[in-house]
Design a protein around this motif. Structure first.
Motif, PDB file in Angstrom:
ATOM      1  N   VAL A 221       0.815  -1.217   0.000  1.00  0.00           N
ATOM      2  CA  VAL A 221       0.000   0.000   0.000  1.00  0.00           C
ATOM      3  C   VAL A 221       0.853   1.273   0.000  1.00  0.00           C
ATOM      4  CG1 VAL A 221      -0.388  -0.090   2.515  1.00  0.00           C
ATOM      5  CG2 VAL A 221      -2.026   1.091   1.046  1.00  0.00           C
ATOM      6  N   LEU A 222       2.034   1.233   0.570  1.00  0.00           N
ATOM      7  CA  LEU A 222       2.961   2.370   0.485  1.00  0.00           C
ATOM      8  C   LEU A 222       4.359   1.865   0.147  1.00  0.00           C
ATOM      9  CD1 LEU A 222       2.153   4.667   3.562  1.00  0.00           C
ATOM     10  CD2 LEU A 222       1.848   5.232   1.148  1.00  0.00           C
ATOM     11  N   HIS A 223       5.063   2.645  -0.641  1.00  0.00           N
ATOM     12  CA  HIS A 223       6.446   2.317  -0.973  1.00  0.00           C
ATOM     13  C   HIS A 223       7.286   2.649   0.270  1.00  0.00           C
ATOM     14  CE1 HIS A 223      10.005   2.927  -3.895  1.00  0.00           C
ATOM     15  NE2 HIS A 223       9.545   1.719  -4.130  1.00  0.00           N
ATOM     16  N   PRO A 224       8.123   1.724   0.747  1.00  0.00           N
ATOM     17  CA  PRO A 224       8.833   1.997   1.997  1.00  0.00           C
ATOM     18  C   PRO A 224       9.654   3.280   1.976  1.00  0.00           C
ATOM     19  CG  PRO A 224       9.582  -0.073   0.977  1.00  0.00           C
ATOM     20  CD  PRO A 224       8.374   0.374   0.234  1.00  0.00           C
ATOM     21  N   ARG A 225      10.215   3.598   0.830  1.00  0.00           N
ATOM     22  CA  ARG A 225      11.040   4.807   0.785  1.00  0.00           C
ATOM     23  C   ARG A 225      10.198   6.066   0.976  1.00  0.00           C
ATOM     24  NH1 ARG A 225      13.969   3.487  -4.649  1.00  0.00           N
ATOM     25  NH2 ARG A 225      14.184   5.756  -4.711  1.00  0.00           N
ATOM     26  N   ALA A 226       8.927   5.991   0.580  1.00  0.00           N
ATOM     27  CA  ALA A 226       8.034   7.137   0.813  1.00  0.00           C
ATOM     28  C   ALA A 226       7.826   7.330   2.311  1.00  0.00           C
ATOM     29  CB  ALA A 226       6.691   6.886   0.123  1.00  0.00           C
ATOM     30  N   VAL A 227       7.690   6.224   3.022  1.00  0.00           N
ATOM     31  CA  VAL A 227       7.467   6.307   4.471  1.00  0.00           C
ATOM     32  C   VAL A 227       8.713   6.875   5.148  1.00  0.00           C
ATOM     33  CG1 VAL A 227       6.813   5.023   6.525  1.00  0.00           C
ATOM     34  CG2 VAL A 227       6.010   4.256   4.281  1.00  0.00           C
ATOM     35  N   GLU A 228       9.860   6.461   4.670  1.00  0.00           N
ATOM     36  CA  GLU A 228      11.114   6.941   5.247  1.00  0.00           C
ATOM     37  C   GLU A 228      11.257   8.452   5.076  1.00  0.00           C
ATOM     38  OE1 GLU A 228      13.255   5.716   7.081  1.00  0.00           O
ATOM     39  OE2 GLU A 228      15.300   6.353   6.634  1.00  0.00           O
ATOM     40  N   ILE A 229      10.908   8.942   3.877  1.00  0.00           N
ATOM     41  CA  ILE A 229      11.022  10.393   3.646  1.00  0.00           C
ATOM     42  C   ILE A 229      10.025  11.120   4.547  1.00  0.00           C
ATOM     43  CG2 ILE A 229      10.814  12.249   1.943  1.00  0.00           C
ATOM     44  CD1 ILE A 229      11.571  10.148  -0.200  1.00  0.00           C
ATOM     45  N   ALA A 230       8.810  10.573   4.653  1.00  0.00           N
ATOM     46  CA  ALA A 230       7.802  11.208   5.510  1.00  0.00           C
ATOM     47  C   ALA A 230       8.319  11.275   6.939  1.00  0.00           C
ATOM     48  CB  ALA A 230       6.490  10.424   5.449  1.00  0.00           C
ATOM     49  N   ARG A 231       8.953  10.212   7.385  1.00  0.00           N
ATOM     50  CA  ARG A 231       9.471  10.169   8.748  1.00  0.00           C
ATOM     51  C   ARG A 231      10.624  11.161   8.925  1.00  0.00           C
ATOM     52  NH1 ARG A 231      12.402   5.045  11.510  1.00  0.00           N
ATOM     53  NH2 ARG A 231      13.955   5.661   9.987  1.00  0.00           N
ATOM     54  N   ASN A 232      11.532  11.156   7.968  1.00  0.00           N
ATOM     55  CA  ASN A 232      12.708  12.021   8.104  1.00  0.00           C
ATOM     56  C   ASN A 232      12.370  13.502   8.049  1.00  0.00           C
ATOM     57  OD1 ASN A 232      14.291   9.827   8.331  1.00  0.00           O
ATOM     58  ND2 ASN A 232      15.154   9.911   6.267  1.00  0.00           N
ATOM     59  N   TYR A 233      11.362  13.858   7.243  1.00  0.00           N
ATOM     60  CA  TYR A 233      11.050  15.278   7.074  1.00  0.00           C
ATOM     61  C   TYR A 233       9.724  15.636   7.733  1.00  0.00           C
ATOM     62  CZ  TYR A 233      15.021  15.257   3.968  1.00  0.00           C
ATOM     63  OH  TYR A 233      16.291  15.140   3.467  1.00  0.00           O
ATOM     64  N   ALA A 234       9.189  14.716   8.536  1.00  0.00           N
ATOM     65  CA  ALA A 234       7.927  14.942   9.244  1.00  0.00           C
ATOM     66  C   ALA A 234       6.836  15.456   8.303  1.00  0.00           C
ATOM     67  CB  ALA A 234       8.126  15.889  10.419  1.00  0.00           C
TER      68      ALA A 234
END
Ligand code: ADP
Ligand code: ASP
Ligand code: MG
Length: 608
Positions: A221-234
């Motif tokens: 449902v989500l690409h893991p790298r998208a989640v990582e960017i969301a986490r890193n840049y809030a």
């Protein structure tokens, strides 16, 4: 939760629509309507789109009709066309409905990536052109999944399958958007894939850490790298349905510290080094290889309130397995007593105990698709003569058990090498639950390297070889038991390999076997065995830490369904088991059920 309709009147929103959501002219017009509603509510909108449903698969199939081994560059040239169709059509639909809009390819925006075809990472995004169009009240429609390499070549690159999510979140980070909304064919993130488990329940919220694990363990449902960017840049990230106006799932990140946008997806590949000292290791050797054994062991531990940390079950030779796990030093004598009491029922398993163990872990989604990172860690430790007693890896984490006396040295070396300050990464502020969701990955194969000489540096050599070929491995386990071959002490090392993204078949797996077979003479190990019909099933939840009995419940559920476990590997917030592929879906269903994650409601997925 805040919704589009209530958003601040000058909010900047990035919306991403996936393949099914733009799967026909009809659907594209519906997307245009939704975009226009968002604009009318007073927002500026950047839309990222995927290729129309199945278009990318169709292009992959076409390439396969030409050759089995297309070059990565030409694959990018081909696959990038899919998104170009959709941006033009959506832009036309917006214009036809009276909304000013412009379509832009990744290159036209200036989504700069490294020149790693078919799996490029975003280095930076130029925002001036988008900003200019937004200032002119235009909706900007951007092709997802693609970018352009910098400087002279201007090569068209793609980010890896499913990469449009990553384009959207990266754009939201670069533009400092108020929201990034991922519109897809399900109403949000569920406890597991609702196509496989119809009574899976919608999660209103999930922490970025949990989502990262689920996504990297197969929840598409989500690409893991998208989640990582969301986490890193809030980046405030929401997953919603294109079909309804329901609020969807909020992915919660906590801003660790403000980060520069330079080298967006590159720096750093590893973003945390964590460690625990005060652990002890227990290994049970020669336990029978049949369903139910792991369940029996860890149920007995849970009954005594013993919280088990890392669990590893390595490959078996013939008909017995080794299971090793770590517990807090203070629990050791109780855990040892339980293990020894059980041993006679487990075919006379041998119990081995080692105390004063430390566990060091390196994590970061930047490791996905970067096999060299794990190899580097093994090399660094080997160079410092630090022996690795247990290895447990996932795509986003590598954990090693080492002697406690070596811990400070290991941490200093790793922190210096990866240029990070030691920190426990804070999680989102959600109440923790032991199991938030279950994921299934059917696109893996298992490789076992038998009789590897037991000297420091062997793991480093093996994984460096694979890294040189850009073969990504995860779930590496090293057997506990040693075997003496011609006077040389040996161990087995097994790992799982993702199937190749370029073609269809498990190219990485057979290539791994080829590479390792070729190096057999030099490195002195035995046979390299490939099993292409495996599945990996994982449970994820941040409340697993400190809740005894979670892993055992999973093992028991699988045992009751008669499912045998080939590999077990855990990290703090997940437990993964490798099973036969034809039992994968059944495994998912019974585990989901075992944690009572199902509900009354069922979801029907469009097109399924
Ligand atoms: P899109 O084309 O919109 O990017 P994807 O097909 O990539 O959509 O991702 C959505 C699909 O992810 C769903 O249709 C569902 O089958 C699958 N999926 C897997 N795990 C989950 C989960 N935990 N929650 C929701 N969907 C999931
Ligand atoms: N179209 C690409 C794919 O199918 C990217 C995406 O949809 O996210 O993988
Ligand atoms: Mg997708």
């Amino acid at each position: 939760m805040q919704q589009v309709e209530e958003a601040n009147p000058v909010a900047l929103i990035v919306q991403k629509y996936g393949g099914t959501s733009v799967g026909s002219a009809e659907r594209i017009k519906k997307v245009a309507d939704r975009v226009i509603q968002t604009v009318r509510a007073g927002n500026s909108v950047v839309v990222v789109v995927s290729a129309m449903a199945k278009a990318t698969d169709g292009l992959v199939a076409l390439a396969q009709d030409i050759t089995n081994e297309p070059s990565r560059r030409e694959m990018d040239m081909l696959l990038a066309t899919g998104e170009q169709v959709t941006i033009a059509l959506l832009s036309m639909a917006l214009q036809a409905a009276g909304q000013a809009a412009i379509s832009l390819t990744g290159g036209q925006v200036g989504i700069i990536t490294e020149k790693e075809h078919t799996r490029a990472r975003i280095v930076g995004i130029k925002t001036d052109r988008i900003q200019r169009h937004l200032n002119q009240q235009e909706v900007v429609v951007v092709a997802g999944f693609q970018g352009i390499s910098s400087a002279d070549d201007l090569e068209i690159t793609t980010l890896g399958r499913g990469g449009s999510d990553t384009s959207a979140v990266a754009l939201a980070a670069a533009l400092k958007a108020d929201f990034c909304e991922i519109y897809t064919d399900v109403p949000g993130v569920y406890t597991t894939d609702p196509r496989l488990v119809p009574n899976a329940q919608l999660l209103t919220e999930i922490t970025a850490d949990e989502m990262l694990e689920l996504a990297s363990l197969g929840a598409k449902v989500l690409h893991p790298r998208a989640v990582e960017i969301a986490r890193n840049y809030a980046v405030p990230l929401v997953v919603r349905s294109s079909w309804t106006h329901d609020p969807g799932t909020m992915v919660r990140s906590q801003n660790i510290m403000p980060r520069s946008l330079a080298n967006l997806e590159l720096a750093p590949a590893v973003d945390a080094v964590e460690f625990t000292t005060n652990e002890a290791k227990i290994a049970l050797l020669h336990v029978p290889d049949r369903p139910g054994i792991a369940g029996q062991i860890f149920r007995a531990m849970a009954r005594e309130g013993i919280d088990v940390d890392l669990i590893l079950q390595s490959i078996h030779d013939g008909n017995s397995n080794d299971i090793a796990f770590t517990v807090n030093q203070s629990m050791l004598s109780r855990a040892q007593a339980v293990a020894e009491a059980l041993a006679p029922q487990l075919g006379g398993a041998e119990v081995i105990v080692e105390d004063h163990i430390a566990k060091i872990s390196i994590s970061g989604a930047g490791m996905i698709g970067r096999p060299a990172i794990a190899a580097e860690i093994f090399e660094l430790l080997a160079a410092a003569s630090i022996n690795i007693q247990l290895i447990s890896t996932s795509e986003i984490k590598v954990s090693c058990a080492i002697a406690a006396k070596d811990c400070d040295r290991a941490i200093a070396i790793l922190c210096q090498h990866f240029a990070i300050n030691i920190s426990a990464a804070p999680d989102g502020n959600l109440p923790t639950v032991p199991v938030r969701g279950v994921a299934l990955d059917m696109k893996q194969a298992r490789v076992a390297v038998l009789n590897v000489p037991d000297r420091p540096g062997m793991a480093a050599k093996i994984f460096t070889l694979l890294a040189q070929r850009n073969i990504s491995v995860d779930t590496i386990v090293q057997s506990q038991r040693t075997r003496s071959i011609n006077g040389i002490v040996t161990r087995d090392i097994a790992f799982t390999v993702a199937q190749s993204e370029v073609g269809k078949g498990p190219r990485d797996a057979s290539e791994a076997q080829k590479v390792l077979d070729a190096a057999r003479g030099d490195l002195g190990y035995g046979e390299v065995v490939l099993n292409e019909s495996i599945a990996k099933i994982s449970i994820v939840g941040s409340g697993m830490v400190g809740t005894p009995g979670i892993a055992s419940r999973m093992f028991q559920a699988l045992a009751e369904a008669g499912i045998n476990l080939h590999i077990i590997a855990t990290s703090e917030i997940r437990v993964s088991c490798v099973v036969d592929r034809d039992q994968g879906v059944n495994a998912l269903q019974v585990v989901h059920q075992a944690f009572n994650l199902g509900g009354e409601q069922t979801v029907t997925v469009p097109g399924s």
